[in-house]
Design a protein around this motif. Structure first.
Motif, PDB file in Angstrom:
ATOM      1  N   LYS A   1       0.847  -1.186   0.000  1.00  0.00           N
ATOM      2  CA  LYS A   1       0.000   0.000   0.000  1.00  0.00           C
ATOM      3  C   LYS A   1       0.889   1.244   0.000  1.00  0.00           C
ATOM      4  CE  LYS A   1      -3.549   2.284   2.684  1.00  0.00           C
ATOM      5  NZ  LYS A   1      -4.317   2.268   3.911  1.00  0.00           N
ATOM      6  N   LYS A   2       0.695   2.096  -0.989  1.00  0.00           N
ATOM      7  CA  LYS A   2       1.451   3.343  -1.061  1.00  0.00           C
ATOM      8  C   LYS A   2       0.781   4.364  -0.142  1.00  0.00           C
ATOM      9  CE  LYS A   2       3.405   6.680  -4.166  1.00  0.00           C
ATOM     10  NZ  LYS A   2       4.765   6.813  -3.755  1.00  0.00           N
ATOM     11  N   ILE A   3       1.589   4.951   0.709  1.00  0.00           N
ATOM     12  CA  ILE A   3       1.071   5.947   1.639  1.00  0.00           C
ATOM     13  C   ILE A   3       1.234   7.319   1.014  1.00  0.00           C
ATOM     14  CG2 ILE A   3       1.343   6.976   3.913  1.00  0.00           C
ATOM     15  CD1 ILE A   3       2.402   4.266   4.860  1.00  0.00           C
TER      16      ILE A   3
ATOM     17  N   GLN B   1       0.923  17.804   5.375  1.00  0.00           N
ATOM     18  CA  GLN B   1       1.283  16.625   6.161  1.00  0.00           C
ATOM     19  C   GLN B   1       2.748  16.260   5.938  1.00  0.00           C
ATOM     20  OE1 GLN B   1      -1.557  13.798   4.700  1.00  0.00           O
ATOM     21  NE2 GLN B   1      -3.269  14.762   5.759  1.00  0.00           N
ATOM     22  N   SER B   2       3.200  16.321   4.685  1.00  0.00           N
ATOM     23  CA  SER B   2       4.600  16.009   4.366  1.00  0.00           C
ATOM     24  C   SER B   2       5.552  16.982   5.052  1.00  0.00           C
ATOM     25  CB  SER B   2       4.832  16.055   2.854  1.00  0.00           C
ATOM     26  OG  SER B   2       4.113  15.040   2.212  1.00  0.00           O
TER      27      SER B   2
ATOM     28  N   ALA C   1      -1.455  10.329  12.421  1.00  0.00           N
ATOM     29  CA  ALA C   1      -1.717   9.216  13.343  1.00  0.00           C
ATOM     30  C   ALA C   1      -2.397   8.054  12.615  1.00  0.00           C
ATOM     31  CB  ALA C   1      -2.564   9.689  14.517  1.00  0.00           C
ATOM     32  N   ARG C   2      -3.359   8.356  11.745  1.00  0.00           N
ATOM     33  CA  ARG C   2      -4.042   7.302  10.975  1.00  0.00           C
ATOM     34  C   ARG C   2      -3.055   6.520  10.123  1.00  0.00           C
ATOM     35  NH1 ARG C   2      -7.817  11.253   9.889  1.00  0.00           N
ATOM     36  NH2 ARG C   2      -6.985  11.527   7.799  1.00  0.00           N
ATOM     37  N   LYS C   3      -2.020   7.191   9.653  1.00  0.00           N
ATOM     38  CA  LYS C   3      -1.029   6.545   8.793  1.00  0.00           C
ATOM     39  C   LYS C   3       0.081   5.880   9.604  1.00  0.00           C
ATOM     40  CE  LYS C   3      -2.323  10.001   5.503  1.00  0.00           C
ATOM     41  NZ  LYS C   3      -2.653   9.745   4.186  1.00  0.00           N
ATOM     42  N   GLY C   4       0.029   6.026  10.929  1.00  0.00           N
ATOM     43  CA  GLY C   4       0.998   5.370  11.805  1.00  0.00           C
ATOM     44  C   GLY C   4       2.302   6.126  11.990  1.00  0.00           C
ATOM     45  N   PHE C   5       2.336   7.406  11.618  1.00  0.00           N
ATOM     46  CA  PHE C   5       3.580   8.181  11.703  1.00  0.00           C
ATOM     47  C   PHE C   5       3.748   8.908  13.031  1.00  0.00           C
ATOM     48  CE2 PHE C   5       3.233   8.488   6.860  1.00  0.00           C
ATOM     49  CZ  PHE C   5       3.927   7.310   6.705  1.00  0.00           C
TER      50      PHE C   5
ATOM     51  N   THR D   1       6.585   8.121  15.494  1.00  0.00           N
ATOM     52  CA  THR D   1       6.852   6.693  15.580  1.00  0.00           C
ATOM     53  C   THR D   1       8.075   6.300  14.749  1.00  0.00           C
ATOM     54  OG1 THR D   1       5.467   6.192  13.674  1.00  0.00           O
ATOM     55  CG2 THR D   1       4.376   6.218  15.848  1.00  0.00           C
ATOM     56  N   LYS D   2       8.483   5.066  14.913  1.00  0.00           N
ATOM     57  CA  LYS D   2       9.586   4.538  14.106  1.00  0.00           C
ATOM     58  C   LYS D   2       9.236   4.640  12.622  1.00  0.00           C
ATOM     59  CE  LYS D   2      12.490   0.544  13.452  1.00  0.00           C
ATOM     60  NZ  LYS D   2      12.607  -0.890  13.498  1.00  0.00           N
TER      61      LYS D   2
END
Length: 112
Positions: free
Chosen positions: A4-6, A12-13, A76-80, A92-93
């Motif tokens: 899955k491409k994020i 955001q970037s 946060a939804r993307k896990g970053f 996050t890591k």
């Protein structure tokens, strides 16, 4: 295996890049041993039309995501980042390892 491409929008970037700069500095972050990320201790404040983030100068407009709840929720939804902003700011890591492609595009080294 499906990869899955994020995708991140420009704000955001930029915000993720700035968090990564803050995470590199032991004066603005500490290790989050449980997750392998970094806890951001404080965010820089704008003066005039810019702010200092680590050794860089960034336009206040480009850094507006640091205090934007929608940007934090998306990251946060993307896990970053951990989803506990503004009480806690943890990259996050996965956030530390993700390349936005902007790492050297919109920041300049400070001359003051």
């Amino acid at each position: 295996m499906i990869v899955k491409k994020i995708k991140l929008n420009p704000l955001q970037s930029k915000t993720l890049v700035l968090l990564k700069v803050l995470a590199r500095d032991d004066n603005t972050s500490i290790a989050d041993a449980a997750e392998g990320g970094r806890k951001i201790l404080s965010l820089p404040h704008a003066h005039g039309n810019h702010m200092h983030v680590g050794e860089f100068v960034v336009s206040a407009k480009d850094a507006s995501g640091l205090t934007n709840p929608s940007v934090w929720k998306a990251l946060a939804r993307k896990g970053f980042v951990k989803d506990n902003w503004p009480n806690e700011m943890v990259i996050t890591k996965a956030g530390l390892e993700f390349s936005t492609g902007l790492e050297d595009k919109f920041m300049s080294v400070s001359d003051h």
